[in-house]
Design a protein around this motif. Sequence first.
Motif, PDB file in Angstrom:
ATOM      1  N   THR A   1      16.655 -17.509   5.179  1.00 33.37           N
ATOM      2  CA  THR A   1      17.314 -18.700   4.830  1.00 33.37           C
ATOM      3  C   THR A   1      16.140 -19.661   4.953  1.00 33.37           C
ATOM      4  OG1 THR A   1      19.591 -18.091   5.778  1.00 33.37           O
ATOM      5  CG2 THR A   1      18.989 -20.197   5.528  1.00 33.37           C
ATOM      6  N   ALA A   2      16.056 -20.598   4.101  1.00 31.99           N
ATOM      7  CA  ALA A   2      14.995 -21.510   4.012  1.00 31.99           C
ATOM      8  C   ALA A   2      15.450 -23.028   3.163  1.00 31.99           C
ATOM      9  CB  ALA A   2      13.664 -21.254   3.331  1.00 31.99           C
ATOM     10  N   ARG A   3      14.932 -24.182   3.935  1.00 29.83           N
ATOM     11  CA  ARG A   3      15.067 -25.340   3.384  1.00 29.83           C
ATOM     12  C   ARG A   3      13.616 -26.013   3.316  1.00 29.83           C
ATOM     13  NH1 ARG A   3      18.798 -22.908   2.411  1.00 29.83           N
ATOM     14  NH2 ARG A   3      20.920 -23.291   2.814  1.00 29.83           N
ATOM     15  N   LEU A   4      13.031 -26.146   1.994  1.00 24.53           N
ATOM     16  CA  LEU A   4      11.872 -26.390   1.445  1.00 24.53           C
ATOM     17  C   LEU A   4      11.770 -27.536   0.919  1.00 24.53           C
ATOM     18  CD1 LEU A   4      10.593 -22.814   0.445  1.00 24.53           C
ATOM     19  CD2 LEU A   4      10.819 -23.851   2.963  1.00 24.53           C
ATOM     20  N   LEU A   5      10.776 -28.365   1.162  1.00 23.83           N
ATOM     21  CA  LEU A   5      10.428 -29.727   0.392  1.00 23.83           C
ATOM     22  C   LEU A   5       8.958 -29.668   0.037  1.00 23.83           C
ATOM     23  CD1 LEU A   5      11.266 -32.564  -0.462  1.00 23.83           C
ATOM     24  CD2 LEU A   5      10.801 -33.344   1.769  1.00 23.83           C
ATOM     25  N   SER A   6       8.676 -29.982  -1.091  1.00 25.24           N
ATOM     26  CA  SER A   6       7.337 -30.316  -1.535  1.00 25.24           C
ATOM     27  C   SER A   6       7.409 -31.777  -2.351  1.00 25.24           C
ATOM     28  CB  SER A   6       6.763 -29.298  -2.632  1.00 25.24           C
ATOM     29  OG  SER A   6       6.587 -28.137  -2.302  1.00 25.24           O
ATOM     30  N   ARG A   7       6.596 -32.821  -1.720  1.00 31.04           N
ATOM     31  CA  ARG A   7       6.468 -34.072  -2.287  1.00 31.04           C
ATOM     32  C   ARG A   7       5.752 -34.242  -3.552  1.00 31.04           C
ATOM     33  NH1 ARG A   7       8.110 -37.529   1.530  1.00 31.04           N
ATOM     34  NH2 ARG A   7       8.162 -37.002   3.726  1.00 31.04           N
ATOM     35  N   ARG A   8       4.611 -32.924  -3.482  1.00 31.25           N
ATOM     36  CA  ARG A   8       4.057 -32.936  -4.863  1.00 31.25           C
ATOM     37  C   ARG A   8       3.920 -31.194  -5.076  1.00 31.25           C
ATOM     38  NH1 ARG A   8      -1.209 -32.199  -6.540  1.00 31.25           N
ATOM     39  NH2 ARG A   8      -2.050 -33.339  -8.560  1.00 31.25           N
ATOM     40  N   LEU A   9       4.349 -30.859  -6.182  1.00 32.66           N
ATOM     41  CA  LEU A   9       4.387 -29.420  -6.460  1.00 32.66           C
ATOM     42  C   LEU A   9       3.535 -29.194  -7.535  1.00 32.66           C
ATOM     43  CD1 LEU A   9       5.371 -26.560  -6.203  1.00 32.66           C
ATOM     44  CD2 LEU A   9       7.124 -27.246  -7.691  1.00 32.66           C
ATOM     45  N   ASP A  10       2.364 -28.429  -7.610  1.00 38.90           N
ATOM     46  CA  ASP A  10       1.688 -27.828  -8.607  1.00 38.90           C
ATOM     47  C   ASP A  10       2.549 -26.896  -9.172  1.00 38.90           C
ATOM     48  OD1 ASP A  10      -0.265 -26.653 -10.311  1.00 38.90           O
ATOM     49  OD2 ASP A  10      -1.787 -27.969  -9.185  1.00 38.90           O
ATOM     50  N   LEU A  11       2.598 -27.070 -10.616  1.00 40.75           N
ATOM     51  CA  LEU A  11       3.487 -25.874 -11.237  1.00 40.75           C
ATOM     52  C   LEU A  11       2.791 -24.652 -11.508  1.00 40.75           C
ATOM     53  CD1 LEU A  11       6.373 -25.770 -12.718  1.00 40.75           C
ATOM     54  CD2 LEU A  11       4.974 -26.192 -14.957  1.00 40.75           C
TER      55      LEU A  11
END
Length: 656
Positions: free
Chosen positions: A327-337
């Motif tokens: 189980t994971a809750r993840l956040l990226s402020r800037r995601l490189d596609l």
Amino acid sequence: MLAGMNAPASRSRARRPRWPPSRRAALVLAGLAAAIALLLALFDWNWFKAPLERAVGAATGRQFRIAGDLDVDLGRTITVSADRLSLANAPWSSHPHMGTARRMEVDVAPWPLLALRLHMKELRAIGPDMRLEANPDGPGGNWDFIGGDRAERTPRWRLDRLWIQDGRLRYSDAAARTGIDITLDSVEAGDGPAPVALAGKGRWRGAACRLPGSAAPPLDLADAATPYRIDLEARAGNTRASASGTLTHPFRFQVFDLQLALAGQDLEELYPLLGLALPPSPPYALDGRLRRDGQVWCYEGFKGRVGDSDLAGDVRIDARGERPLFTARLLSRRLDLDDLAGFLGAPPSAGEGETASPGQQARAARRAASPRLLPDTPYDLAKLNAMDADVRWRAQAIHAPRLPMLEAMDAHLRLEGGRLHLQPLDFAVAGGQVRADVRMDARRAPIATHARIAVRGVELPKLFPRAELAQGTAGRIAGNIELRGRGDSVAAILGGADGQVALGMGRGRISNLVMELAGLDVAEALKFMLTGDRQVPIRCAFADFGVEDGTMTARALALDSTDTLVVGEGTVDLERERLDLLLRPRPKDRSILALRSPLRVGGTFKDPSFRPDMAALGLRGAFALALGSITPPAALLATFETGPGEDSDCGGRYAR
């Protein structure tokens, strides 16, 4: 007469010598001293070796031997020293000894001995060699000295301090393909327990590893109630870890609380090391708090980078069920596609400024040289069935130089028993939204996939923000895509897919230069190039394809403006990745230089071509028939944004 009879007796008593009291005491003390001297001359502390061996054997359930000399210095603290010691191993082990030592010295408190308890103030071990082995036939290992419920037993020994010189600790778990050999030396730390400096090497789950750092005394491993302090750096293959904190039951890894920094070349490499079936990734570096309580692991509050993307969040692994639940809750402020390429079976980009390992750079180079565009790396069915997952990943911004219209992402992945469900998989695209619902059944090969994609409110000018011809254009694109296919890679799934693709746009406007070029009206195009462009209203545009066995066939394809009508036909081969479309423009104004040549869209996905099809100039009959079929599909009409109170009559007067 009486006097004569008593006289000899009196004389007899008078002849016995009489010793003074002090002289008698001296004789007693001299005899006692002689006895003590004789005892000391003949006494050997080795007489106590057998009783001591039996006592240790009774406490541990293992045979204990002292092959060298035993000596004792008496005083307020009793110091016992012994040479060449050995402790037998568990019966199931192939090695005869669990531990040996060249010499050991123990400072013992005397008074607890009266209660048959052993209080060791300090144990100094010279040349100890301890072997810890996991039981191949069950839980625990050779460190479990006494059977039964240990929690109900009161320990009869206690160790305050351990000092190690030239020590060695070996840990092995054959079932996990793990074997580590560690050298140990105590470090002075005042009067408290002395930590040890260590340096180890070996294999962890089959991967070569190194282990420098420091830890609490090794004998603390035997005390289940005392957390075991570690400060270690470890490397297994390309994966590096730096951990500081405490472990309880460290070699069973049941309870611990660590600050863990983890870095490596590819998250996929954690699968053989930790059993986590993660997708391929570019190099990563994460730092957070790692806790475990029984079969539940938590990596909390971690932050770091994966490739060129920042990543933060919380991860929980519950191994109590049939399969681990990730189980994971993840956040990226800037995601490189590019960093998501591993989810599709493709390597990350390896161009200038991109983060990639040497192996990924080599794979990216091979892929760049391939004429194919769709990822064809097979998914690993064993991994998809190895664990369950519930992952939510949000990206507040997306960096994609080739697709600058992508703005944000919200993805929720659920995996249960080999069945994967991505819903939602949302992208904010060019002011609108692309929302996907993807289901994959990987319980058996080939993987069955069903994807439904809804496109809503995508703004035409934002799709091509860097194109000069897109400046001043307007319009919103919407539509629906539904595909079903079987295959173990993206290319295989699309290569045999069935379904439909329908996209359309209601009222808007577009550059007149584009329309004139589409109709190859040279005079009009030159005029706009010299005097300036203007905007032409668009009545509608739409593309409706049926998909069967990997081939997309145009059922309705048109763009209708006040200046030009463009209709099309043809196919898109998803298996061979080839385009074969014919676009037929019909300018609505008059010009002596209007060629009205159809435009052929061909080539491959990776290398498309656009060229006039002069051979189709005379096919007026086919074009006329096409004019009657440009009414948008009914399924698309509801998605057109035509403005308040207006209905689209796109193609109406041409269809009549």
